[in-house]
Design an enzyme around this catalytic site. Structure first.
Site, short mmCIF file in Angstrom:
data_model
loop_
_atom_site.label_atom_id
_atom_site.label_comp_id
_atom_site.label_asym_id
_atom_site.label_seq_id
_atom_site.Cartn_x
_atom_site.Cartn_y
_atom_site.Cartn_z
N THR A 12 30.42 33.47 -51.28
CA THR A 12 31.76 33.27 -50.72
C THR A 12 31.63 32.41 -49.46
OG1 THR A 12 31.74 35.28 -49.34
CG2 THR A 12 32.56 35.50 -51.61
N GLY A 13 32.64 31.57 -49.23
CA GLY A 13 32.54 30.64 -48.10
C GLY A 13 31.40 29.66 -48.31
N GLY A 14 31.25 29.20 -49.55
CA GLY A 14 30.13 28.30 -49.88
C GLY A 14 30.43 26.84 -49.62
N SER A 16 30.92 25.41 -46.57
CA SER A 16 30.61 24.94 -45.21
C SER A 16 29.47 25.75 -44.62
CB SER A 16 31.88 25.12 -44.36
OG SER A 16 31.63 24.85 -42.99
N ILE A 18 26.65 27.96 -43.21
CA ILE A 18 25.60 28.83 -43.78
C ILE A 18 25.77 28.97 -45.29
CG2 ILE A 18 24.75 31.21 -43.80
CD1 ILE A 18 25.53 31.29 -40.73
N TYR A 150 35.78 40.86 -33.44
CA TYR A 150 34.80 40.18 -34.32
C TYR A 150 33.52 41.01 -34.44
CZ TYR A 150 31.25 36.81 -35.77
OH TYR A 150 30.20 36.21 -36.42
N1 LIG Z 1 27.59 30.12 -37.03
C1 LIG Z 1 27.25 31.17 -36.31
O1 LIG Z 1 26.86 31.05 -35.14
C2 LIG Z 1 27.31 32.55 -36.93
C3 LIG Z 1 26.70 33.60 -36.22
C4 LIG Z 1 26.77 34.87 -36.75
C5 LIG Z 1 27.42 35.10 -37.96
N2 LIG Z 1 28.00 34.06 -38.61
C6 LIG Z 1 28.69 34.37 -39.86
O2 LIG Z 1 28.25 33.50 -40.88
C7 LIG Z 1 29.28 33.35 -41.86
C8 LIG Z 1 29.44 31.88 -42.18
O3 LIG Z 1 29.85 31.21 -41.03
P1 LIG Z 1 29.53 29.68 -40.72
O4 LIG Z 1 28.98 29.65 -39.35
O5 LIG Z 1 28.78 29.06 -41.83
O6 LIG Z 1 31.03 29.13 -40.63
P2 LIG Z 1 31.83 27.95 -41.33
O7 LIG Z 1 31.01 26.71 -41.37
O8 LIG Z 1 33.15 27.94 -40.67
O9 LIG Z 1 32.00 28.49 -42.82
C9 LIG Z 1 32.83 29.55 -43.14
C10 LIG Z 1 33.09 29.52 -44.64
O10 LIG Z 1 33.87 30.67 -44.99
C11 LIG Z 1 35.06 30.21 -45.66
N3 LIG Z 1 36.11 31.18 -45.37
C12 LIG Z 1 36.59 31.57 -44.16
N4 LIG Z 1 37.56 32.47 -44.31
C13 LIG Z 1 37.69 32.66 -45.66
C14 LIG Z 1 38.55 33.45 -46.46
N5 LIG Z 1 39.48 34.24 -45.90
N6 LIG Z 1 38.40 33.42 -47.80
C15 LIG Z 1 37.48 32.62 -48.37
N7 LIG Z 1 36.67 31.83 -47.67
C16 LIG Z 1 36.78 31.85 -46.33
C17 LIG Z 1 35.31 28.81 -45.11
O11 LIG Z 1 36.10 28.02 -45.97
P3 LIG Z 1 37.71 27.93 -45.78
O12 LIG Z 1 37.97 27.84 -44.30
O13 LIG Z 1 38.11 26.74 -46.56
O14 LIG Z 1 38.24 29.19 -46.36
C18 LIG Z 1 33.88 28.30 -45.07
O15 LIG Z 1 33.46 27.92 -46.37
C19 LIG Z 1 30.52 34.03 -41.29
O16 LIG Z 1 30.69 35.29 -41.85
C20 LIG Z 1 30.18 34.15 -39.81
O17 LIG Z 1 30.84 35.21 -39.17
C21 LIG Z 1 27.95 32.80 -38.12
#
Ligand SMILES: NC(=O)c1ccc[n+]([C@@H]2O[C@H](COP(=O)([O-])OP(=O)(O)OC[C@H]3O[C@@H](n4cnc5c(N)ncnc54)[C@H](OP(=O)(O)O)[C@@H]3O)[C@@H](O)[C@H]2O)c1
Length: 249
Positions: A12-14, A16, A18, A150
């Protein structure tokens, strides 16, 4: 033969960050990969970038009908699933006095409730010997001002890993979570709002990491690939911090 040959995975969230890096790793390891996200255009771009055997399914994990449609499509096209990565999530800053009910509900609806029902609705399709990897975050282990909702939503995710690991033992399905530290992805853009200086915010984040740098999405994808594959066959219920030492040193 790749590590994930003949496996079906859903990330899921594939589209962008991670999730995109993870989907690339999985496809390169031989899996058929379903990716989800709310924005169709981003999904299509990601699909082209990943290459390999990738299916994009638009949908919001906070919407139960969208989850039914996702798992309906997985059932129709593959019959079952081996690996689920619940990675979709949002990170909005709001301190205790600033947080609105809408902010709180949105954060929990996606990060906690969305993760919960993504997995609940997949249960009939999950193959014995499968692996579920939940993306939590270091926030659940730290007292971070500005992120109380969060961080609590990620504490829920970490807790799901323990409960579900116990519940799914009898089906030989392993469940673990990964807790990234600050990782260079578009999610960080949301932290630069409200007139804050992006460079100062970044410097603040880097300052929390003993290794003195942000992590890359691919460094989280490596940990997820490890937990998803049989390389981690004796690991279940754990939380793996991938954070440059932030929560350990
Ligand atoms: N980057 C960090 O520093 C960090 C640190 C700790 C944890 N995380 C966790 O890692 C995960 C991925 O984050 P990322 O940093 O890779 O962020 P990102 O680049 O913003 O990617 C987030 C992904 O989730 C999708 N998404 C968000 N809300 C959604 C929803 N309601 N339904 C379906 N898809 C959804 C987005 O696509 P759409 O917006 O098009 O839906 C996107 O594909 C998250 O759970 C985040 O909390 C990240």
């Amino acid at each position: 033969m790749g590590k994930l040959s003949n496996k079906t995975a859903v990330v899921t969230g594939g589209s962008s960050g991670i999730g995109l890096s993870t989907a690339k790793r999985f496809a390169a390891a031989g899996a058929t990969v379903f990716i989800t996200g709310r924005r169709e255009e981003e999904l299509e771009k990601a699909k082209a970038e990943i290459g390999g055997d990738v299916i994009a399914v638009q949908g919001d994990i906070a919407n139960l009908a969208d989850l039914d449609r996702l798992w309906g499509q997985v059932k129709q096209e593959r019959g079952s699933v081996d690996i689920i990565v619940t990675n979709a999530g949002i990170a909005e800053a709001a301190s205790l006095p600033e947080a609105t009910p809408e902010h709180f509900d949105r954060t929990f609806a996606i990060n906690a409730r969305g993760t919960f029902f993504t997995v609940q609705k997949a249960l009939p399709l999950l193959n014995e010997g499968g692996s579920i990897v939940l993306v939590a975050g270091v926030g659940h282990m730290l007292g971070w001002s500005d992120f109380p909702a969060y961080s609590a939503s990620k504490a829920a995710v970490r807790s799901f890993a323990r409960s579900w690991a116990a519940e799914l033992l009898s089906r030989r399905i392993r469940v673990n979570s990964v807790s990234p530290g600050p990782i260079e992805t578009p999610i960080l853009d949301g932290l630069y709002t409200g007139g804050s200086d992006p460079e100062a915010v970044r410097a603040g984040l880097v300052g929390t990491v003993p290794m003195g740098r942000m992590g890359g999405a691919d460094e989280i994808a490596s940990a997820i690939l490890f937990l998803a594959s049989s390389e981690s066959s004796f690991i279940t219920g754990t939380d793996m911090a991938v954070d440059g030492g932030t929560t350990q040193l």
